[in-house]
Scaffold this active site. Sequence first.
Site, PDB file in Angstrom:
ATOM      1  N   SER A  54       0.823  -1.213   0.000  1.00 41.28           N
ATOM      2  CA  SER A  54       0.000   0.000   0.000  1.00 41.28           C
ATOM      3  C   SER A  54       0.855   1.260   0.000  1.00 41.28           C
ATOM      4  CB  SER A  54      -0.951   0.001   1.196  1.00 41.28           C
ATOM      5  OG  SER A  54      -0.259  -0.086   2.420  1.00 41.28           O
ATOM      6  N   GLY A  56       4.717   0.949   0.775  1.00 45.38           N
ATOM      7  CA  GLY A  56       6.120   0.614   0.573  1.00 45.38           C
ATOM      8  C   GLY A  56       7.013   0.850   1.771  1.00 45.38           C
ATOM      9  N   HIS A  57       6.440   1.135   2.949  1.00 47.36           N
ATOM     10  CA  HIS A  57       7.250   1.401   4.138  1.00 47.36           C
ATOM     11  C   HIS A  57       7.546   0.154   4.959  1.00 47.36           C
ATOM     12  CE1 HIS A  57       7.501   5.876   4.352  1.00 47.36           C
ATOM     13  NE2 HIS A  57       6.514   5.778   3.489  1.00 47.36           N
ATOM     14  N   SER A  63       6.302  -6.851   1.810  1.00 46.14           N
ATOM     15  CA  SER A  63       5.210  -6.521   0.889  1.00 46.14           C
ATOM     16  C   SER A  63       5.692  -6.397  -0.557  1.00 46.14           C
ATOM     17  CB  SER A  63       4.536  -5.217   1.324  1.00 46.14           C
ATOM     18  OG  SER A  63       5.456  -4.135   1.284  1.00 46.14           O
ATOM     19  N   GLY A 126      -1.026  -1.369   5.324  1.00 49.84           N
ATOM     20  CA  GLY A 126      -0.104  -2.002   6.261  1.00 49.84           C
ATOM     21  C   GLY A 126      -0.167  -1.380   7.639  1.00 49.84           C
ATOM     22  N   TYR A 133       0.224   3.519  15.226  1.00 49.87           N
ATOM     23  CA  TYR A 133       0.139   4.423  16.371  1.00 49.87           C
ATOM     24  C   TYR A 133       0.805   5.755  16.067  1.00 49.87           C
ATOM     25  CZ  TYR A 133       5.091   3.870  17.292  1.00 49.87           C
ATOM     26  OH  TYR A 133       6.455   3.910  17.165  1.00 49.87           O
ATOM     27  N   TYR A 422       6.918  -3.297  13.006  1.00 45.27           N
ATOM     28  CA  TYR A 422       8.369  -3.136  12.861  1.00 45.27           C
ATOM     29  C   TYR A 422       8.956  -4.530  12.625  1.00 45.27           C
ATOM     30  CZ  TYR A 422       7.669   1.568  14.762  1.00 45.27           C
ATOM     31  OH  TYR A 422       7.261   2.864  14.977  1.00 45.27           O
TER      32      TYR A 422
END
Length: 479
Positions: A54, A56-57, A63, A126, A133, A422
């Site tokens: 969605s 890319g992070h 992903s 994602g 948060y 993470y």
Amino acid sequence: MMHKTRNKTSIQNLRFTSPSTPKPLVIVTPVEESQIQATVYCAKQHGLQIRVRSGGHDFEGLSYVSEVPFVILDLLNLRSISVDSENKTAWVQTGATIGELYYRIAQKSKTLGFPAGICPSVGVGGHFSGGGYGPLLRKYGFAADNIVDALIMDDSGNIRDRTSMGEDLFWAIRGSGGTSFGIVLAWKVKLVNVPPSVTVFTVYRTLEQNATKLVHQWQFVAHKFPDELFIEIAIMANSSANGNRTIRASFNCLFLGGSDELVELMHEKFPELGVTKQDCTEMSWIESVLYFAAYAGFPNGPLDVLLNRTYTGIIYFKAKSDYVQKPISVTGLEGIWKRIYEEDPLSAQIILIPYGGKMDRISEKAIPFPHRAGNLYKIVYIAGWLEGGTAASERHINWIRRFYSYMAPYVSKSPRAAYVNYRDLDIGVNHQGNTSYAQASIWGVKYFKGNFKRLAQVKSKVDPSNFFRNEQSIPPFTS
């Protein structure tokens, strides 16, 4: 619609742009749901795995990278957002970014917000599915805590909402990391109230300015602050006034109220930090989004910079996470400083995110994300670098692994917990996506604690063939 040129430009971690990184057979960028259905059908027919992206992070590239033949389903074109300010809800498609969501909310209301992250270019797909948060977590919990409906596609191409998918699956997709149960197409979120004006400050303290004592004291008070007060700490090595290296702690605050009230509160709860009214700036909540985005490497500018999907701070990086349940001693902190000094200047950073508040009052079984009461704060460790090559990567990754080993006595145990958004393949990896339930428990209990078994049981019901999988996905349950 298919493109073969977007893979590298959507990657937000340069570690996964090397020629040796496994590439997809094809990248599909659908503009409508029927094209997603066709992609799922085609992948099943040809024995291919699907990686859904969605924004890319993804920290470990799950992903968009795989060791087995795979297809990337990049949902960047599915990004419509519909805000209903009267009912305080919004529907947002998976390919939208959290910056786009913030922008659309602000267009409709100055007193509504949403508790998600500080980096605007992160995709909601994602982010929401793994928890998500930001500075509102002590007041309103995680993004996933505020999801009230969703649309998900299964491996047969059927699309279900909350009612038709059932409460078990709806529970599972809010905090499990995404893509283990199907392809979430859209989320319905509950918007939250924010005051017309909030207050922010950033206060820097070096070792010469008592940073060790202040970080130590913060551990005892930050989780007990009123829900409206969030103060995180970012710590890195820096040059002191005399040119020597020092540790600099950055205390970053969001307060849902005015500066006079904040200063009074700080004098009462954390006087050691010495916050004055001159340190404080009042602004709207959406302006505070831009304020915190600047710390994530996003450019300052007018509100429409939130619509920019291109993140300018792309580097090579490796990250890890921990949860702290008892304050770390001064000696322990000094050991942290020593290890930060071992890494290149500006390459090492740790961030301490306070819990407490609403986080203490949400059951650890409410959604798959379990890290609630009993945690004082979360630690994020980041090693970032700009030089390419295997040797550089190994040097920085080895540093963060040594740092992580040092921290073992000071963090949660049995399990040593971690945050699924993470992702960390050091704690367990399955290169074929067929790991057994017992094997997957290695990372599963770290991310989900006692919720892992329930997640695997839901997986057994909705995807028994394990079509939706990756290197750290939820496997079907086996006794």
